[in-house]
Motif scaffolding. Structure first.
Motif, PDB file in Angstrom:
ATOM      1  N   ILE A  12      94.173  43.380 -47.836  1.00 45.57           N
ATOM      2  CA  ILE A  12      93.528  44.454 -48.589  1.00 45.57           C
ATOM      3  C   ILE A  12      92.424  45.103 -47.766  1.00 45.57           C
ATOM      4  O   ILE A  12      92.268  46.336 -47.759  1.00 45.57           O
ATOM      5  CB  ILE A  12      92.986  43.905 -49.925  1.00 45.57           C
ATOM      6  N   VAL A  13      91.651  44.297 -47.048  1.00 45.65           N
ATOM      7  CA  VAL A  13      90.585  44.855 -46.207  1.00 45.65           C
ATOM      8  C   VAL A  13      91.179  45.695 -45.079  1.00 45.65           C
ATOM      9  O   VAL A  13      90.684  46.789 -44.777  1.00 45.65           O
ATOM     10  CB  VAL A  13      89.705  43.726 -45.640  1.00 45.65           C
ATOM     11  N   LEU A  14      92.242  45.216 -44.449  1.00 51.38           N
ATOM     12  CA  LEU A  14      92.892  46.012 -43.401  1.00 51.38           C
ATOM     13  C   LEU A  14      93.484  47.297 -43.972  1.00 51.38           C
ATOM     14  O   LEU A  14      93.466  48.345 -43.318  1.00 51.38           O
ATOM     15  CB  LEU A  14      93.982  45.184 -42.712  1.00 51.38           C
ATOM     16  N   GLY A  15      94.001  47.219 -45.198  1.00 55.96           N
ATOM     17  CA  GLY A  15      94.500  48.423 -45.851  1.00 55.96           C
ATOM     18  C   GLY A  15      93.396  49.429 -46.087  1.00 55.96           C
ATOM     19  O   GLY A  15      93.594  50.643 -45.903  1.00 55.96           O
ATOM     20  N   GLU A  16      92.229  48.951 -46.492  1.00 61.50           N
ATOM     21  CA  GLU A  16      91.077  49.842 -46.661  1.00 61.50           C
ATOM     22  C   GLU A  16      90.662  50.448 -45.329  1.00 61.50           C
ATOM     23  O   GLU A  16      90.264  51.623 -45.258  1.00 61.50           O
ATOM     24  CB  GLU A  16      89.918  49.050 -47.271  1.00 61.50           C
TER      25      GLU A  16
END
Length: 412
Positions: free
Chosen positions: A228-232
């Motif tokens: 999720i952080v990499l997606g952000e």
């Protein structure tokens, strides 16, 4: 060991599933098919809202050349977000019973992180930490309530562990008042002292017994949050590139940054998930080091996105910094991410000097890419991708040699 007091639950979920209220008892570490729940995924998505706000403010600070102040504020705010997320994650792994009260208290924690997110800009710009403190207090008081509820159903050592958790959280929350009442110059010291105090709570709470966290579930939860952080990070960089193209017609200038950024994020994902880390999480000593180390993993992953935004703004002339500084905003968090993953994950599964050296050497080369001017981000992305190729090739050769050795070994 609290895990020994409760029989394992089946694949369908927590014990006594379906009842609106039930005792908050420890789950079994031997549960099969333990997976993240929809509530946990919702929890993660809401927490990333706060991470995105911290990233936006970091971009503004770096673009205005307020490097020291921006990094300090980012580290402080990110710690509050990460620590609240981490505490819930390990508690849920041990005690999630998915009843109505558990869900409501978890939603209160989500409300707390949204309050914190709303105060991030004032914390960065005006050094006003009231909203951040309030949001953190909401999350931590809700967490203490969860531990007290678990204590009601616990006995013996387990009860002592749960009560120490609740007491430690409440005492630390009082200490965080220093951010509101002390002069601005003393706030970084308050943060350092209270951060150390917070980190000590789980160590002291579990000195006599280990909570029933589930290794596979914990590894999955951390992996999902990393995704999720990499997606952000990708989302933030994409918006920055889109804005640069639309407002400045700078597609040709931004293409190397966009390409390099994608290669960095793709490589970051690949490297994180190349090894099954849950088998390494066998004790509190290993788990604490691994879990605490993810502060740097999550913070650096989110900072990569902020760095890509800074690089875009510098390229189109909106950032008041040099090309070298803009490049460093990408390459330094990338190198930190690679080194931290090597320390937490990869070194436990690599055999031989060549395999062990891939990520540390890659991190060093990525830092050297800082000095390549407008091609720095693209070069860092290519180097990161080559690290994936090299690591995969070395592993494949090792596996092939092992298979060949087994095939030619004499039968006894």
């Amino acid at each position: 060991m609290t895990s020994s007091s409760t029989p394992p639950a089946g694949p369908s979920g927590p014990p006594d599933a379906g009842r609106p209220l039930r005792r908050l008892v420890a789950r079994g570490r031997g549960e099969t098919h333990r997976a993240a729940s929809p509530l946990e995924l919702f929890f993660d998505l809401c927490f990333v809202v706060a991470i995105a706000q911290a990233g936006i403010q970091l971009v503004h600070a770096l673009a205005e050349n307020h490097v020291g102040e921006g990094i300090t504020n980012y580290a402080m705010v990110f710690f509050a977000i990460w620590w609240a997320w981490m505490n819930f994650t390990w508690f849920a792994s041990a005690y999630d019973n998915d009843d109505v009260l558990y869900r409501v208290v978890t939603l209160v924690q989500i409300a707390g992180v949204l309050v914190l997110a709303a105060g991030v800009s004032r914390a960065f710009e005006d050094h006003d930490f009231l909203a951040v403190w309030l949001g953190y207090a909401i999350m931590r008081l809700a967490m203490a309530a969860q531990w007290l509820r678990a204590a009601r159903a616990a006995r013996g050592v387990e009860r002592s562990v749960t009560l120490r958790y609740a007491g430690g959280i409440l005492l630390c929350q009082v200490g965080w008042l220093g951010l509101l009442v002390l002069p601005e110059g003393g706030r970084p010291w308050v943060f350092l002292v209270m951060a150390v105090a917070e980190l000590c709570v789980p160590v002291l709470a579990e000195k006599d017994g280990q909570t029933a966290w589930h290794p596979h579930h914990i590894a999955e939860r951390y992996g999902l949050f990393t995704i999720i952080v990499l997606g952000e990070t990708i989302a933030a960089a994409t918006v920055a590139v889109k804005t640069g193209v639309e407002e400045n017609d700078a597609l040709a200038d931004l293409l190397p940054i966009a390409t390099g950024g994608l290669l960095i994020v793709f490589s970051a994902w690949w490297i994180y998930f190349v090894v099954p880390i849950h088998g390494h999480l066998r004790s509190n000593r290993q788990a604490f080091l691994w879990g605490y180390g993810h502060y740097l993993v999550f913070a650096s992953a989110a900072a990569i996105g902020a760095g890509l935004e800074v690089a875009v703004e510098q390229t189109v002339g909106k950032a008041h910094i040099s090309t070298l500084a803009a490049s460093a905003a990408v390459t330094l968090p990338t190198a930190l991410y690679l080194l931290t993953l090597w320390a937490l994950h990869s070194r436990h599964f690599k055999v031989g000097i060549a395999q062990q050296a891939v990520l540390p050497v890659t991190a060093l080369v990525v830092i050297c890419c800082t000095f390549l001017g407008e091609w720095a981000v693209l070069a860092a992305g290519v180097v990161s991708a080559l690290a994936v190729v090299t690591g995969t090739t070395l592993t494949a050769r090792m596996v092939a040699r092992e298979r060949e050795a087994k095939a030619t070994a004499p039968v006894v």
